[in-house]
Structure formats: structure tokens, C-alpha cells
Design a protein around this motif. Structure first.
Motif, mmCIF file in Angstrom:
data_model
loop_
_atom_site.group_PDB
_atom_site.id
_atom_site.type_symbol
_atom_site.label_atom_id
_atom_site.label_comp_id
_atom_site.label_asym_id
_atom_site.label_seq_id
_atom_site.Cartn_x
_atom_site.Cartn_y
_atom_site.Cartn_z
ATOM 1 N N THR A 6 0.812 -1.213 0.000
ATOM 2 C CA THR A 6 0.000 0.000 0.000
ATOM 3 C C THR A 6 0.849 1.269 0.000
ATOM 4 O O THR A 6 0.371 2.320 -0.398
ATOM 5 C CB THR A 6 -0.963 0.041 1.203
ATOM 6 O OG1 THR A 6 -0.201 0.009 2.408
ATOM 7 C CG2 THR A 6 -1.935 -1.127 1.155
ATOM 8 N N ALA A 7 2.103 1.148 0.472
ATOM 9 C CA ALA A 7 2.996 2.313 0.481
ATOM 10 C C ALA A 7 4.436 1.833 0.580
ATOM 11 O O ALA A 7 4.709 0.736 1.079
ATOM 12 C CB ALA A 7 2.672 3.230 1.660
ATOM 13 N N ALA A 65 -0.732 -2.697 7.171
ATOM 14 C CA ALA A 65 -1.610 -1.517 7.297
ATOM 15 C C ALA A 65 -2.709 -1.758 8.316
ATOM 16 O O ALA A 65 -3.233 -0.807 8.908
ATOM 17 C CB ALA A 65 -2.210 -1.159 5.934
ATOM 18 N N THR A 88 4.677 -0.970 3.454
ATOM 19 C CA THR A 88 3.417 -1.162 4.161
ATOM 20 C C THR A 88 2.577 -2.101 3.310
ATOM 21 O O THR A 88 2.444 -1.901 2.103
ATOM 22 C CB THR A 88 2.690 0.188 4.360
ATOM 23 O OG1 THR A 88 3.609 1.123 4.946
ATOM 24 C CG2 THR A 88 1.490 0.026 5.265
ATOM 25 N N THR A 89 2.038 -3.142 3.955
ATOM 26 C CA THR A 89 1.272 -4.167 3.243
ATOM 27 C C THR A 89 -0.182 -4.158 3.697
ATOM 28 O O THR A 89 -0.510 -3.591 4.731
ATOM 29 C CB THR A 89 1.849 -5.572 3.505
ATOM 30 O OG1 THR A 89 1.621 -5.930 4.880
ATOM 31 C CG2 THR A 89 3.323 -5.637 3.189
ATOM 32 N N ARG A 90 -1.028 -4.806 2.929
ATOM 33 C CA ARG A 90 -2.420 -5.050 3.341
ATOM 34 C C ARG A 90 -2.807 -6.437 2.847
ATOM 35 O O ARG A 90 -2.400 -6.863 1.767
ATOM 36 C CB ARG A 90 -3.380 -3.994 2.790
ATOM 37 C CG ARG A 90 -4.805 -4.198 3.375
ATOM 38 C CD ARG A 90 -5.727 -3.021 3.156
ATOM 39 N NE ARG A 90 -5.404 -1.814 3.868
ATOM 40 C CZ ARG A 90 -5.685 -1.558 5.165
ATOM 41 N NH1 ARG A 90 -6.269 -2.469 5.908
ATOM 42 N NH2 ARG A 90 -5.385 -0.403 5.688
ATOM 43 N N PRO A 161 3.559 1.131 -4.609
ATOM 44 C CA PRO A 161 2.213 0.870 -4.089
ATOM 45 C C PRO A 161 1.362 0.201 -5.167
ATOM 46 O O PRO A 161 1.456 0.539 -6.344
ATOM 47 C CB PRO A 161 1.688 2.267 -3.753
ATOM 48 C CG PRO A 161 2.929 3.072 -3.497
ATOM 49 C CD PRO A 161 3.948 2.537 -4.467
ATOM 50 N N GLY A 162 0.581 -0.781 -4.745
ATOM 51 C CA GLY A 162 -0.265 -1.527 -5.675
ATOM 52 C C GLY A 162 0.351 -2.837 -6.128
ATOM 53 O O GLY A 162 -0.348 -3.689 -6.695
#
Length: 180
Positions: A6-7, A65, A88-90, A161-162
Motif C-alpha cells: 500500500t505504500a 496496514a 506497508t502491506t495489506r 504501491p499496488g
């Protein structure tokens, strides 16, 4: 949504929080290009003071995240990079991964998870009370560290990100993550 980045964040200075970027470049055996913690040997100040020749098992720091969500719900103001993480992961249970798990990210970057981040007093200097919020106890009374995981870079590449994250578990028997 799946497992995603995510970041991404880095800082050339030894500081608690890192700057969010459009991409970071991982360098095999070293870490995040331009980050103060990159190197073959330890860069974390307290570890350098003890033995500067130790191998750097903390070349990259990942935080989920979902921890930011939990901290925000508890009244803390925290977002990607604030806790010093590079990635940062999700959608990925970082804390539940066994030691030696490989994370394949983006177009070829590969990280080996080496252990848990052991939260330190800097977290309370960032925001009072946050240290207690990133520590917990499991059903057996054992300390649970929730401040993310550390890893080494096996294969370099750009991360944005992504980007999707693919998990490759190590051969069994699996070993629970310990602080590094």
C-alpha cells in the motif's frame, strides 16, 4: 483485494519515521537503496554500538496496514512510513509468517523474512503510549510484538504501491518469528 503493497518509504537519515515515495529500489544483500539502514552489516545504532560486524538481518522493515488501522481506532495518528517501515502491506498476516518465508513483490524483488521488529522506546517518543499499543499478550501470556517484521533482500527490484505480494513458505518444520 489480495496481498498488496500500500505504500513504500525510505529515509537517508537515522530517524524514526520515513518519507513516502512513489517507489523504492531493493538491492540484493544490502536493503533499500538510499535508506540509512541499508548495508551488509548492522546499521541500527544500538546494534552497531554492541558489534558493528554483525550481519544486517534488518535490511528492510515491513508493517501491515491493519496495524495502522488498529492504532488509529485506539486514538493514535499514524500512517504509512510513520513507524519507520519501508514497505506497508495489506491483506498479509506478516506476524504469522514463519522465519525464512520469502516474499515475492512486484516484478522480481524477493525478501526473506528474518524476524520480528522489537519495538523500542522511540515509539513512545513518536507518540506517548504507542509502545504499549504495539505489544500484547497471547492466550498463554506470551509477549506479542506487533510492530512489523524485518527481512533481507535476496533479489533486487523496484517496489511500488499496488504491487502484488506472493508468499513462499520455507520447508517444514516452520519456526515462529523471533525478534531480530
Amino acid at each position: 483485494m489480495g496481498r498488496i503493497v500500500t505504500a513504500v518509504s525510505a529515509s537517508s537519515e537515522h530517524r524514526f519515521s520515513k518519507h513516502n515515495l512513489a517507489e523504492i529500489s531493493l538491492v540484493a544483500g544490502l536493503g533499500v537503496e538510499g535508506d540509512a539502514h541499508a548495508g551488509r552489516t548492522v546499521k541500527h545504532r544500538s546494534r552497531v554500538a554492541k558489534d558493528p560486524t554483525q550481519p544486517n538481518l534488518r535490511q528492510v522493515h515491513l508493517v501491515h496496514a491493519e496495524l495502522h488501522d488498529e492504532l488509529q481506532a485506539a486514538g493514535f495518528s499514524v500512517s504509512a512510513g510513520d513507524m519507520g517501515e519501508n514497505i506497508t502491506t495489506r491483506g498479509l498476516d506478516l506476524l504469522g509468517l514463519p522465519t525464512g518465508t520469502r516474499l515475492l513483490i512486484g516484478e522480481g524483488a524477493e525478501i526473506e523474512v528474518t524476524g520480528l521488529r522489537n519495538p523500542c522506546a522511540q515509539i513512545d517518543r513518536f507518540q506517548a503510549g504507542m509502545m504499549a499499543a504495539v505489544l500484547d499478550r497471547d492466550e498463554h501470556g506470551n509477549l506479542v510484538r506487533k510492530a512489523g517484521v524485518m527481512g533481507i533482500i535476496l533479489a533486487g527490484g523496484a517496489i511500488r504501491p499496488g504491487d502484488a505480494i506472493r508468499v513462499v513458505l520455507p520447508p517444514e518444520p516452520h519456526h515462529t518469528l523471533q525478534p531480530v
